[in-house]
Structure formats: C-alpha cells, structure tokens
Enzyme design. Structure first.
Site, short mmCIF file in Angstrom:
data_model
loop_
_atom_site.label_atom_id
_atom_site.label_comp_id
_atom_site.label_asym_id
_atom_site.label_seq_id
_atom_site.Cartn_x
_atom_site.Cartn_y
_atom_site.Cartn_z
N ASP A 10 0.88 -1.18 0.00
CA ASP A 10 0.00 0.00 0.00
C ASP A 10 0.91 1.22 0.00
O ASP A 10 2.12 1.11 0.20
CB ASP A 10 -0.89 -0.03 1.26
N SER A 11 0.31 2.40 -0.17
CA SER A 11 1.10 3.63 -0.07
C SER A 11 1.61 3.84 1.36
O SER A 11 2.55 4.60 1.57
CB SER A 11 0.25 4.83 -0.47
N TYR A 42 -0.84 8.31 -2.42
CA TYR A 42 -0.93 8.04 -3.86
C TYR A 42 -2.13 8.77 -4.48
O TYR A 42 -2.17 8.98 -5.69
CB TYR A 42 -1.15 6.55 -4.11
N GLY A 43 -3.14 9.04 -3.66
CA GLY A 43 -4.47 9.43 -4.15
C GLY A 43 -4.52 10.56 -5.17
O GLY A 43 -5.31 10.52 -6.10
N CYS A 73 -4.38 -1.63 -1.89
CA CYS A 73 -4.51 -0.20 -2.10
C CYS A 73 -5.47 -0.02 -3.28
O CYS A 73 -5.20 -0.52 -4.38
CB CYS A 73 -3.14 0.38 -2.43
N ASN A 74 -6.58 0.66 -3.04
CA ASN A 74 -7.55 0.86 -4.13
C ASN A 74 -6.95 1.72 -5.24
O ASN A 74 -7.21 1.48 -6.43
CB ASN A 74 -8.82 1.53 -3.60
N GLU A 151 -2.11 8.33 8.82
CA GLU A 151 -0.65 8.14 8.84
C GLU A 151 0.02 8.91 9.98
O GLU A 151 1.16 8.63 10.33
CB GLU A 151 -0.03 8.59 7.50
N CYS A 183 -10.96 3.03 0.21
CA CYS A 183 -9.53 3.26 0.45
C CYS A 183 -9.18 2.44 1.69
O CYS A 183 -9.92 2.47 2.68
CB CYS A 183 -9.26 4.74 0.70
N THR A 184 -8.06 1.71 1.63
CA THR A 184 -7.75 0.80 2.73
C THR A 184 -7.34 1.51 4.02
O THR A 184 -7.27 0.89 5.07
CB THR A 184 -6.64 -0.20 2.30
N HIS A 185 -7.08 2.81 3.94
CA HIS A 185 -6.82 3.56 5.17
C HIS A 185 -8.10 3.82 5.97
O HIS A 185 -8.06 4.04 7.17
CB HIS A 185 -6.19 4.93 4.86
N1 DGL Z 1 -4.75 3.15 1.03
C1 DGL Z 1 -4.70 3.54 -0.31
C2 DGL Z 1 -5.97 3.29 -1.08
O1 DGL Z 1 -6.64 2.37 -0.80
C3 DGL Z 1 -3.88 4.72 -0.63
C4 DGL Z 1 -4.43 6.05 -0.46
C5 DGL Z 1 -3.44 7.12 -0.77
O2 DGL Z 1 -2.24 6.90 -0.62
O3 DGL Z 1 -3.89 8.20 -1.18
O4 DGL Z 1 -6.34 3.95 -1.98
#
Ligand code: DGL
Length: 269
Positions: A10-11, A42-43, A73-74, A151, A183-185
C-alpha cells in the site's frame, strides 16, 4: 505446498486493514508488507506515477520470493493492476470497490462511496458502478486529507471528525444506508465515522472479501503454506517505520500470537 511469503503493499499503513483479515483467514502464511511511506499519499498522483511505484514494489516483492501479491490499495489497483497482470507471472489480488454488495443491501436505494480521487477516476470504479449499481443513487466523495490523518495517528482526532462531517453530511442528506470504504486507510476511521453517521448506516470494508479471494487464489494455484507453519511477517517502509510499527502491533499481530515479526525502515524500492 509453498512456504514462500505473500507480498502485500500500500502507499502506507492502510493496507494493514487488509493484512489483518489475511492474518485471520490464512494463519499459516508468511507475509512481506511494503508501505511506500516515502511516496504516500498516492491518491492525488498521476496514474503513470502510481503505476511506476507499483512496478518497483512488485519487483522488490519478487526479489524476496513472494508467491502471490496483494495490492492492498484501491488507488494502486485502479492505476496499475491490469499492467501488473500483463507483465508479471505471479498471481495478483486487488481491491474491489464494494459497490455491488452495497447496492444489493440498500433499502433506501442510495449509497455512499468514499475513496481517493485516483480511485474514483479509475476505469475499474466506473465500470463496477455501471454494472452493479445502475439503479441506485451513488453519492461519491474524494476523501482528501483522510490518509494523512491515519498516517499521523490522528484517526480519532477532532480534525478527523470535522473532515468526516464535511464529507459524510451531504450523503446523510441523500439518505444513504450503505457507505462503501474505497480506500484501505479508511477502516481505521470507522470509530470516528460512527460518531458522524446516524444509526442504521452500514459501513462496508472490503477487507474480508479480499482475504477470501486471496485464500481462493492460493488454493487455485496450489500455493498454500503447510498447515501449522509458523508465520513470519516482515514489515518494510520506504520511509520511517513508526506509524507502520505502531499500527501493526495494535491491529495485526494480536490476530495470531504465533507470528514472528520484524520491522525495516528506509527499504529502497
Ligand atoms: N490506502 C490507499 C488506497 O486504498 C492509498 C491512499 C493514498 O495513498 O492516497 O487507496
């Protein structure tokens, strides 16, 4: 049987929400987890840049002998999974936006989707919505700033509550009864979301179904670890390790007391 590790990336620490379920459903499997902390989030990044990060991390995982890779990570799934599957032999499991179950369960015929801008722009999200949710009202919202709160250990903070109120209130006004976490966060923000949402809104975290898919793929490719094997988990970050370590200790390692864990900061990928 295959004792090599599963690679999960993931990011940042968000993918731990998926790893937690994998630890529960696949207790004998070893894992290499990569948090691309130095490039998080990453978003808002261009798709080509996220794809390049995903390729580099895949190559790192393959150099470590990973037998299957979970893109936890989506945003990276939307940006890169088709290219990864085309270019590498190893099986990949990606994130699915849970629009299909949300649409199937919705009584009000109105659902919310909270995801990163990159995920919402991706073809995968658009085609899944058209296919499975053509007859429901979908309220979409980019969760700008939420990844950064997770984070920096502020998931339960007043800032998180204020931002979530701003993002979720318009959905409440449209009578959603299902909220898809894209989003996995975001599963780490569920306690704060529950303070903002009225009772009766179901929050859908896709992690259990992604872990089931991981199990199916291990079976299909005959890659399962021997039953009863002692799992080792190596947690890597391309930057600092503090948040990853703290969240892994709180959320993942309690799932299985047998896990032998190690933590590695500044892994170059
Ligand atoms: N957890 C990630 C996702 O599911 C990354 C989100 C990010 O880094 O912006 O999209």
């Amino acid at each position: 049987m295959n004792s090599n590790p599963i690679g999960i990336f993931d990011s940042g620490a968000g993918g731990l929400s998926v790893l937690k379920e994998i630890a529960r459903q696949c207790p004998a499997e070893s894992v290499i987890y990569m948090a691309d902390t130095a490039h998080c989030p990453y978003g808002g990044k261009p798709q080509a840049e996220v794809e390049e990060r995903a390729r580099r991390i895949t190559e790192f995982m393959l150099s470590q002998g990973c037998k299957l890779i979970v893109v936890a990570c989506n945003t990276a799934t939307a940006a890169a999974i088709a290219a990864l599957r085309a270019d590498y032999q190893v099986p990949f499991v990606g994130m699915e936006p849970a629009v299909k179950p949300a649409s199937a369960h919705s009584q009000t015929r109105s659902i919310g989707v909270l995801a990163t801008a990159g995920t919402l722009k991706g073809q995968h999200y658009v085609s899944t919505s058209q296919r499975y949710a053509a007859d429901v009202n979908i309220c979409i919202q980019a969760g700008e700033g939420l990844v950064e709160l997770v984070e920096t250990n502020r998931a339960d903070s007043p800032e998180a509550e204020a931002l979530l109120t701003k993002y979720l209130q318009p959905m409440v006004e449209q009578h959603i009864d299902q909220l898809v976490l894209g989003c996995t966060h975001y599963p780490f923000l569920v306690n704060t979301m529950e303070r903002v949402l009225p009772a009766g809104v179901e929050i859908i975290d896709p992690a259990p179904s992604v872990a089931r898919q991981c199990l199916r793929m291990l079976e299909l490719h005959r890659l399962q670890a021997p039953v009863g094997a002692t799992p080792t988990y190596a947690f890597h970050s391309s930057g600092t390790i503090d948040t990853l370590q703290q969240m892994a200790l709180a959320h993942v390692l309690p799932m299985n007391k047998q896990i032998r864990a190690s933590f590695h900061a500044n892994t170059q990928v």
